[in-house]
Design a protein around this motif. Structure first.
Motif, PDB file in Angstrom:
ATOM      1  N   HIS A 452       0.801  -1.213   0.000  1.00 44.56           N
ATOM      2  CA  HIS A 452       0.000   0.000   0.000  1.00 44.56           C
ATOM      3  C   HIS A 452       0.840   1.272   0.000  1.00 44.56           C
ATOM      4  N   ALA A 453       1.877   1.279   0.848  1.00 39.13           N
ATOM      5  CA  ALA A 453       2.694   2.489   0.994  1.00 39.13           C
ATOM      6  C   ALA A 453       3.356   2.857  -0.336  1.00 39.13           C
ATOM      7  N   THR A 454       3.954   1.857  -0.986  1.00 38.76           N
ATOM      8  CA  THR A 454       4.617   2.117  -2.259  1.00 38.76           C
ATOM      9  C   THR A 454       3.630   2.677  -3.263  1.00 38.76           C
ATOM     10  N   LEU A 455       2.482   2.035  -3.311  1.00 33.68           N
ATOM     11  CA  LEU A 455       1.474   2.429  -4.285  1.00 33.68           C
ATOM     12  C   LEU A 455       0.996   3.843  -4.016  1.00 33.68           C
ATOM     13  N   HIS A 456       0.910   4.153  -2.747  1.00 33.59           N
ATOM     14  CA  HIS A 456       0.437   5.468  -2.375  1.00 33.59           C
ATOM     15  C   HIS A 456       1.387   6.552  -2.867  1.00 33.59           C
ATOM     16  N   HIS A 457       2.677   6.248  -2.784  1.00 34.69           N
ATOM     17  CA  HIS A 457       3.671   7.243  -3.199  1.00 34.69           C
ATOM     18  C   HIS A 457       3.908   7.245  -4.703  1.00 34.69           C
ATOM     19  N   ALA A 458       3.403   6.204  -5.398  1.00 39.69           N
ATOM     20  CA  ALA A 458       3.663   6.108  -6.832  1.00 39.69           C
ATOM     21  C   ALA A 458       3.108   7.327  -7.538  1.00 39.69           C
ATOM     22  N   HIS A 459       3.938   7.882  -8.423  1.00 35.45           N
ATOM     23  CA  HIS A 459       3.566   9.126  -9.070  1.00 35.45           C
ATOM     24  C   HIS A 459       4.183   9.169 -10.452  1.00 35.45           C
ATOM     25  N   GLU A 460       3.593   9.953 -11.327  1.00 37.21           N
ATOM     26  CA  GLU A 460       4.181  10.116 -12.649  1.00 37.21           C
ATOM     27  C   GLU A 460       5.481  10.909 -12.512  1.00 37.21           C
ATOM     28  N   SER A 461       6.425  10.629 -13.418  1.00 32.83           N
ATOM     29  CA  SER A 461       7.723  11.286 -13.342  1.00 32.83           C
ATOM     30  C   SER A 461       7.613  12.754 -13.764  1.00 32.83           C
ATOM     31  N   PRO A 462       8.614  13.568 -13.392  1.00 37.85           N
ATOM     32  CA  PRO A 462       8.586  14.978 -13.802  1.00 37.85           C
ATOM     33  C   PRO A 462       8.782  15.134 -15.310  1.00 37.85           C
ATOM     34  N   TRP A 463       8.475  16.317 -15.804  1.00 40.22           N
ATOM     35  CA  TRP A 463       8.534  16.547 -17.257  1.00 40.22           C
ATOM     36  C   TRP A 463       9.931  16.388 -17.817  1.00 40.22           C
ATOM     37  N   VAL A 464      10.911  16.711 -16.993  1.00 41.16           N
ATOM     38  CA  VAL A 464      12.278  16.586 -17.503  1.00 41.16           C
ATOM     39  C   VAL A 464      12.590  15.140 -17.872  1.00 41.16           C
ATOM     40  N   MET A 465      11.866  14.198 -17.266  1.00 40.02           N
ATOM     41  CA  MET A 465      12.022  12.804 -17.668  1.00 40.02           C
ATOM     42  C   MET A 465      11.046  12.430 -18.772  1.00 40.02           C
ATOM     43  N   LEU A 466       9.877  13.032 -18.745  1.00 38.96           N
ATOM     44  CA  LEU A 466       8.853  12.616 -19.712  1.00 38.96           C
ATOM     45  C   LEU A 466       9.155  13.112 -21.123  1.00 38.96           C
ATOM     46  N   ILE A 467       9.749  14.301 -21.222  1.00 35.68           N
ATOM     47  CA  ILE A 467      10.004  14.831 -22.572  1.00 35.68           C
ATOM     48  C   ILE A 467      10.945  13.923 -23.366  1.00 35.68           C
ATOM     49  N   PRO A 468      12.054  13.504 -22.770  1.00 31.55           N
ATOM     50  CA  PRO A 468      12.882  12.544 -23.523  1.00 31.55           C
ATOM     51  C   PRO A 468      12.097  11.296 -23.906  1.00 31.55           C
ATOM     52  N   LEU A 469      11.239  10.832 -23.002  1.00 32.82           N
ATOM     53  CA  LEU A 469      10.438   9.645 -23.308  1.00 32.82           C
ATOM     54  C   LEU A 469       9.576   9.893 -24.536  1.00 32.82           C
ATOM     55  N   ILE A 470       8.975  11.082 -24.585  1.00 38.43           N
ATOM     56  CA  ILE A 470       8.070  11.358 -25.700  1.00 38.43           C
ATOM     57  C   ILE A 470       8.855  11.471 -27.009  1.00 38.43           C
ATOM     58  N   VAL A 471      10.034  12.108 -26.937  1.00 38.07           N
ATOM     59  CA  VAL A 471      10.857  12.217 -28.147  1.00 38.07           C
ATOM     60  C   VAL A 471      11.213  10.825 -28.656  1.00 38.07           C
ATOM     61  N   LEU A 472      11.663   9.956 -27.722  1.00 35.53           N
ATOM     62  CA  LEU A 472      12.041   8.610 -28.143  1.00 35.53           C
ATOM     63  C   LEU A 472      10.830   7.820 -28.619  1.00 35.53           C
ATOM     64  N   ALA A 473       9.681   8.053 -27.989  1.00 37.32           N
ATOM     65  CA  ALA A 473       8.479   7.342 -28.403  1.00 37.32           C
ATOM     66  C   ALA A 473       8.120   7.718 -29.829  1.00 37.32           C
ATOM     67  N   ALA A 474       8.300   8.976 -30.158  1.00 35.09           N
ATOM     68  CA  ALA A 474       8.042   9.385 -31.540  1.00 35.09           C
ATOM     69  C   ALA A 474       8.952   8.620 -32.481  1.00 35.09           C
ATOM     70  N   GLY A 475      10.217   8.495 -32.080  1.00 33.37           N
ATOM     71  CA  GLY A 475      11.149   7.732 -32.912  1.00 33.37           C
ATOM     72  C   GLY A 475      10.746   6.279 -33.013  1.00 33.37           C
ATOM     73  N   ALA A 476      10.360   5.703 -31.885  1.00 35.22           N
ATOM     74  CA  ALA A 476      10.004   4.283 -31.876  1.00 35.22           C
ATOM     75  C   ALA A 476       8.764   4.033 -32.720  1.00 35.22           C
ATOM     76  N   ALA A 477       7.876   5.007 -32.786  1.00 29.40           N
ATOM     77  CA  ALA A 477       6.652   4.811 -33.542  1.00 29.40           C
ATOM     78  C   ALA A 477       6.872   5.078 -35.024  1.00 29.40           C
ATOM     79  N   LEU A 478       7.611   6.120 -35.350  1.00 33.43           N
ATOM     80  CA  LEU A 478       7.594   6.616 -36.720  1.00 33.43           C
ATOM     81  C   LEU A 478       8.883   6.380 -37.499  1.00 33.43           C
ATOM     82  N   ALA A 479      10.023   6.288 -36.796  1.00 38.85           N
ATOM     83  CA  ALA A 479      11.309   6.286 -37.495  1.00 38.85           C
ATOM     84  C   ALA A 479      11.359   5.203 -38.571  1.00 38.85           C
ATOM     85  N   GLY A 480      10.845   4.031 -38.245  1.00 40.16           N
ATOM     86  CA  GLY A 480      10.944   2.921 -39.182  1.00 40.16           C
ATOM     87  C   GLY A 480      10.211   3.194 -40.481  1.00 40.16           C
TER      88      GLY A 480
END
Lengths: 642, 540
Positions: A452-480
């Motif tokens: 329960h405790a872990t789950l309670h603290h679980a949170h989405e990461s900050p934008w500084v982490m999410l932006i790289p994820l989104i950039v790479l996701a674009a590559g993973a989806a479209l680059a090919g």
């Protein structure tokens, strides 16, 4: 411009490394991230403005390095499409990982050191991919190995991290042992270690024979196989793969950058770079193909049974590298590079996504204690889906194009090695889809198994982490989809422009275009079947995997324990080395050499002295008797004629 | 070219420093301070003068330079000359000696408390002897320096050494005595052959084949012990363990190089046929040294012993490279000797730093030093990487060139010594892990202080040169090229001449060449023929 791309990261690493304490965490992050972003921008510009239009010289000389005897190695940057593609991959992924690390490592006490290592790694990797000769290739090769060692052992207070770091370095060194011998063989064959010279002479040396360890062997295949041993170490192919899963002890951004997107692909890059050699060494290509195909299947099979989220992805990396190698093994180097390119995006994405999950869960990596997280981390969830679909080879996602091309080329090559790797590769495609979605389902779906405790603290990461994820996701989806025509499609001859050599009779890519029928659908079918199986096992009826594990316990344990490679190696090599060292020291040096040598002589001298001193008894009649004997002996000697 | 007797200045200026130290009067404290200051300034001046040698050195000739030649002793028809000179082979050994002396004095600034004056005198005398060995061009002169260098080392170990110093000194003595006597006999034999004790005369002399074998063996006895080669290496770990840090630095940095220097200066050019004949043996002993001692190093719990064993492994590369007699391998061996001189010296200093703080060499007493000694961890890391031959450091250039050259001659030997790539990494990384990584568990370790300014000053030049030699080794390769190639050509020419004679005598007796395998002298020589042709074709 090329110099700036390569040396900016080094400069940043030096600043953050030496002055990190003085300038503080924030500024260290700013310097390294800034340098990497500039380097990325320049790298992209370099690729499109200079390399693709062939607008500049192919080699940018820097300085002379080693001149001795017949060896003349330079520091130089080689700029062609092959190194250009690698520059793109390295700078883009590295820049994203740098930015991501600002968030991921925010609470770490050693931020400047970490950022410095990351930038230093980028420098070495760029030196590797732009190498103009074997020696510089080796420089980059060892340099990235060093950074990998430093970063795996980054949390040096953990014994497991230290052990993993040493293991990575030494297993890689075993590979480099082969690599170095390969370089020496090339030098003996060609009298040069310069790529241009060696490649130009390769056709003439195709039938040369040299002596090796007392056997007469074909020179080029020998050199290529030895070089490939180095690639096996760096790219974690079966036999020398054991370091890669352990390398997950390093911080997750490291796993994404080094152990997924860039360093581990250096082996594939090397084979592609040396295609003008490998093309004239079909035996070596066959070895590459068999090892690659085997690894693809072997690592995927282990990936199905692992519970640590990062280890699943690590084995997946191992397996995907196997795909790239067997593509190279059937002369489809371009397909291998294509897969390297798409893999860099979706695998870095998967690792960084996993890092985001781990970050959210407060360090938890065991998927058995996750589940149902998708509500907590929605953006991570979406990008992980993109990564998994791409990895599983679902149409429209990047991985589909590259993997499909590889398998088609393998079949179309028509060789036994091609058929072998196609079969294992298709089997691995099923396993890949299965473990990818097993990961997705176990992590994000179903009932949560976290406390329960872990789950309670679980949170989405900050934008500084999410932006790289989104950039790479674009590559993973479209680059090919968008780059397929250039890498392996209609425009590939223009795109690669002589940077990769494929002999006409080996052109499996061309043969693959004429392929039709069931073979072309097999990989996709395997992928879909894998996803369906994972759905059945982990969503519909979660009891099935447990039942199977009990029923086929031997197989399950075999997979869970990673085919027992580590146990075997520990017993064969590690323990032997230590006891051998101890034995040679105590018995060899101590008892035999010293015992017979100085200590023995000293003991004998002491013994002799004691014997001599015993004669000096102090009794006059003893001395008198001795004298008498002496006199008799002398008289006898002189009296009797000789 | 300057008219100053530069070599004599570099050689004997330290003795002037000794004289000044002896003049120092006053209480112990003042004497010690004066001794330190005089020793440091003397060694700095000597080092600066030796830099002048490098700057003024003409890299385009294999001939001896800065030559000084005067009659020294004449007894009847027997003349010993004071003949000094350096070529590309000895130049850097002189520089290494003068540099390391400065660093030794600096390192010993505060950690030697007893008999500081005598300590500094010992190091300055040692410097004279070391420089003299590398400059001497007369056998008698050479022998005086060659043996004389041992005296200060005996004293340094014997007076300022550890608890088992008597055993170590005795063991060292037993080994070197044997070698010295035999090499003196050989020198006398050379005199009777050439009618002169001049080294340049002997180098140009062509010795008969049967004599070469015996003389080679006599010199081998002396040099192999100095290197040290397996199995006459066991004095080294003991000597290192007992020696004070600065003693270890000189021992590892310079004294071990006397063996390698002897092989390339005397054994190869004077006895080329014997060298070819014994190459298989040298290869075998070198390979054993690399593999055997690497494993032994892995088992050590004493830091100094571990580094001592690693020295033996690294010198195994040197002997393999020298006896491959290709231009690449011999230059590699030279670089490897210089590199090892710097790196092993630095590693002993690294050990010395923490020994000064905690007074134990036991690896298990330390852990987690990365926490409180980051600068130290950085220096140690760099030197460890140079030791395992990471590209970009001096160690790589040496090992790479050696293996490259050896591969041409014998793939088997190259294969065997190349295992050093990962065997070396094994024990060094394991050592580093145990000392630097992990968590600190002991209070005294937690309170250890990071490098102070003086210690940083000691390490900075070593670090800079190690990287310089790794990134731009041509500064070092260029001056030695002419001299090394001269030796290589001389050896090959002599061997080919012998081969031609044999061919004329019995052309059908010669077995087909079998490159890369251990065989008779003839097949070895024949295996080299293409390599020689390739090199002479390149124009040297």
């Amino acid at each position: 411009m090329a110099l700036a791309v390569v040396f900016l990261p080094l400069l940043a690493a030096a600043i953050a490394g030496f002055f990190g304490r003085a300038i503080g965490d924030r500024l260290s992050q700013a310097v390294t991230c800034g340098a990497l972003l500039v380097s990325m921008g320049l790298g992209i510009a370099l690729f499109f403005v200079v390399i693709l239009p062939h607008a500049g010289p192919q080699t940018v000389p820097i300085a002379s390095w080693i001149v001795a005897g017949g060896l003349d190695a330079d520091w130089a940057l080689r700029l062609d499409t092959l190194s250009g593609v690698m520059i793109l991959v390295v700078t883009i992924v590295s820049a994203m990982v740098h930015i991501y690390s600002v968030g991921y490592m925010a609470e770490d006490p050693g931020i400047p050191r970490f950022m410095s290592y990351l930038s230093l790694f980028t420098f070495f990797m760029l030196m590797l991919v732009t190498a103009d000769n074997f020696v510089q290739l080796f420089f980059g090769w060892e340099g990235v190995g060093l950074c990998s060692y430093l970063l795996i052992g980054y949390w040096y207070d953990r014994p497991s991290a230290d052990a993993a770091a040493i293991k990575a370095f030494i297993v890689n060194r075993v590979g480099d042992f082969g690599f170095a011998l390969g370089i020496f063989a090339v030098f003996v064959i060609f009298g040069s270690l310069d790529f241009t010279t060696v490649f130009a002479k390769a056709p003439a040396e195709a039938n040369t024979v040299i002596d090796f360890l007392g056997w007469r062997v074909a020179a080029l295949p020998l050199a290529c196989v030895l070089l490939f041993v180095g690639a096996m170490g760096k790219s974690a192919q079966i036999g020398l793969h054991t370091w890669l899963p352990d390398a997950m002890e390093g911080p997750t951004p490291v796993s994404a950058l080094i152990h997924a997107a860039t360093m581990v692909t250096a082996g594939v890059f090397m084979v592609a770079r040396l295609s003008p050699l490998f093309e004239y060494a079909p035996t070596a290509l066959a070895v590459v193909g068999v090892i690659g195909g085997t690894t693809a299947m072997f690592a995927a099979s282990i990936g199905m049974a692992q519970n640590d989220i990062k280890r699943v992805i690590a084995y997946s990396t191992c397996s995907q590298l196997g795909y790239m190698f067997f593509a190279a093994g059937v002369s489809a180097y371009m397909a291998a590079m294509f897969h390297l390119f798409t893999h860099a995006f979706f695998k870095a994405l998967l690792f960084l996504g996993a890092g985001s999950v781990i970050h959210a869960m407060g360090g938890e990596q065991d998927m058995r204690r996750m589940g149902g997280l998708w509500r907590k981390v929605p953006i991570t969830y979406v990008v992980m889906w993109i990564g998994a679909l791409s990895l599983s080879g679902i149409p429209l996602f990047s991985g589909y194009y590259s993997k499909d091309t590889i398998l088609a080329a393998a079949w179309a090559s028509g060789t036994a090695v091609g058929r072998y790797s196609f079969t294992l590769g298709t089997l691995a495609a099923f396993m890949t889809a299965f473990y990818s979605f097993r990961l997705i389902f176990m992590t994000f779906h179903g009932e949560t198994r976290a406390d329960h405790a872990t789950l309670h603290h679980a949170h989405e990461s900050p934008w500084v982490m999410l932006i790289p994820l989104i950039v790479l996701a674009a590559g993973a989806a479209l680059a090919g989809y968008f780059t397929e025509p250039y890498f392996v499609g209609a425009l590939h001859t223009w795109f690669w422009h002589n940077s990769i050599l494929v002999l006409p009779q080996d052109n499996s890519l061309q043969a693959a275009e004429r392929l039709h029928g069931i073979v072309t659908y097999a990989p996709l079918a395997a992928g879909l079947l894998g996803i369906a199986t994972a759905y059945l096992f982990y969503i519909v009826d979660p009891a099935i995997p447990e039942r199977l594990a009990i029923q086929y316990r031997a197989i399950y344990l075999f997979l869970l324990n990673k085919w027992y490679f580590d146990e075997l190696y520990d017993r064969l090599f590690v323990n032997t080395a230590f006891s051998l060292g101890d034995g040679l020291w105590k018995v060899g040096d101590g008892r035999i050499i010293d015992g017979l040598g100085p200590d023995g002589i000293a003991a004998a001298a002491t013994e002799l002295a004691r014997e001599a001193s015993r004669a000096q008894t102090g009794y006059v009649y003893h001395y008198a008797f001795a004298m008498l004997i002496g006199v008799v002996a002398l008289v006898t000697w002189y009296l009797f004629p000789r | 070219m300057t008219h100053w007797p530069l070599l004599s200045l570099v050689t004997f200026l330290p003795l002037v420093g000794v004289a000044f130290i002896m003049l120092a009067r006053g209480d112990d404290e003042i004497v010690a301070r004066n001794a330190r200051n005089i020793a440091l300034s003397t060694s700095l001046v000597v080092f600066a003068l030796s830099i002048v040698l490098w700057v003024e050195f003409n890299p385009n000739t294999a001939a001896f330079q800065f030559v000084e030649n005067a009659r020294w002793i004449t007894i009847g028809g027997f003349t010993i000359r004071y003949h000094m000179g350096i070529d590309g082979i000895s130049l850097f050994f002189v520089l290494l000696s003068t540099l390391l002396t400065v660093l030794c004095v600096l390192h010993s600034w505060t950690n030697v408390h007893s008999q500081v004056r005598e300590y500094m005198i010992a190091f300055l005398v040692q410097e004279t002897m070391m420089v003299g060995v590398f400059c001497a061009l007369d056998f008698i002169l050479f022998y005086v320096f060659f043996e004389g260098v041992l005296v200060p080392m005996f004293l340094i170990i014997g007076v300022w050494g550890g608890p088992r110093r008597i055993y170590s000194a005795f063991k060292f003595f037993l080994y070197t005595l044997l070698g010295s006597v035999l090499s003196l006999l050989a020198i006398i034999a050379v005199y009777f052959q050439t009618g002169s004790t001049d080294i340049t005369v002997a180098l140009a002399h062509s010795f008969p084949a049967h004599l070469q074998t015996w003389l080679w063996l006599a010199f081998f006895a002396s040099f192999a012990i100095k290197v040290p080669m397996w199995p006459v290496h066991t004095w080294l770990p003991d000597a290192h363990v007992e020696a004070p840090t600065a003693g270890s630095v000189i021992l590892a940095g310079i004294l071990l190089k006397l063996g390698g220097y002897g092989f390339i200066r005397f054994s190869l050019p004077m006895f080329p046929l014997a060298s070819a004949y014994f190459t298989p043996m040298m290869f075998a002993l070198s390979a054993i040294a690399v593999i055997y001692t690497s494993f032994v190093a892995l088992a050590q719990t004493d830091m100094k012993k571990l580094i001592a064993y690693s020295s033996i492994a690294h010198m195994g590369f040197v002997t393999a490279g020298l006896f491959a007699v290709t231009s690449e391998a011999v230059q590699g061996a030279m670089i490897q000797m210089l590199s090892h001189g710097l790196v092993s010296a630095a590693l002993f200093l690294v050990v010395g730093v923490i020994y000064d703080r905690l007074h134990t060499r036991d690896i298990d007493r330390y852990a987690g030093l990365a926490d409180n000694m980051p600068a130290y961890a950085f220096v140690f890391m760099c030197m460890m990487l140079a030791s395992v031959g990471l590209p970009g450091t001096s160690g790589f250039v040496g090992e790479f060139l050696i293996m490259l050259g050896v591969f041409r001659v014998s793939t088997t030997e190259c294969f065997l010594i190349a295992t050093g790539l990962f065997l070396g990494a094994m024990y060094m990384l394991y050592l580093y892990r145990r000392i630097i990584f992990g968590t600190i568990t002991r209070v005294d370790v937690r309170h250890m202080l990071d490098l102070n300014l003086r210690e940083k000053l000691v390490f900075a030049p070593l670090l800079a040169i190690v990287l310089w030699m790794g990134v731009y080794p041509n500064s070092f390769l260029a001056p030695m090229r002419a001299s090394v190639d001269h030796v290589v050509h001389q050896v090959h020419a002599a061997q080919q001449a012998a081969l031609r004679r044999r061919t004329v005598l019995s052309s059908d007796e010669i077995a087909p060449a079998k490159a890369g395998s251990y065989g008779s002298i003839l097949s070895t020589v024949e295996a080299w023929a293409p390599a020689v042709a390739a090199m002479t074709g390149k124009g040297g």
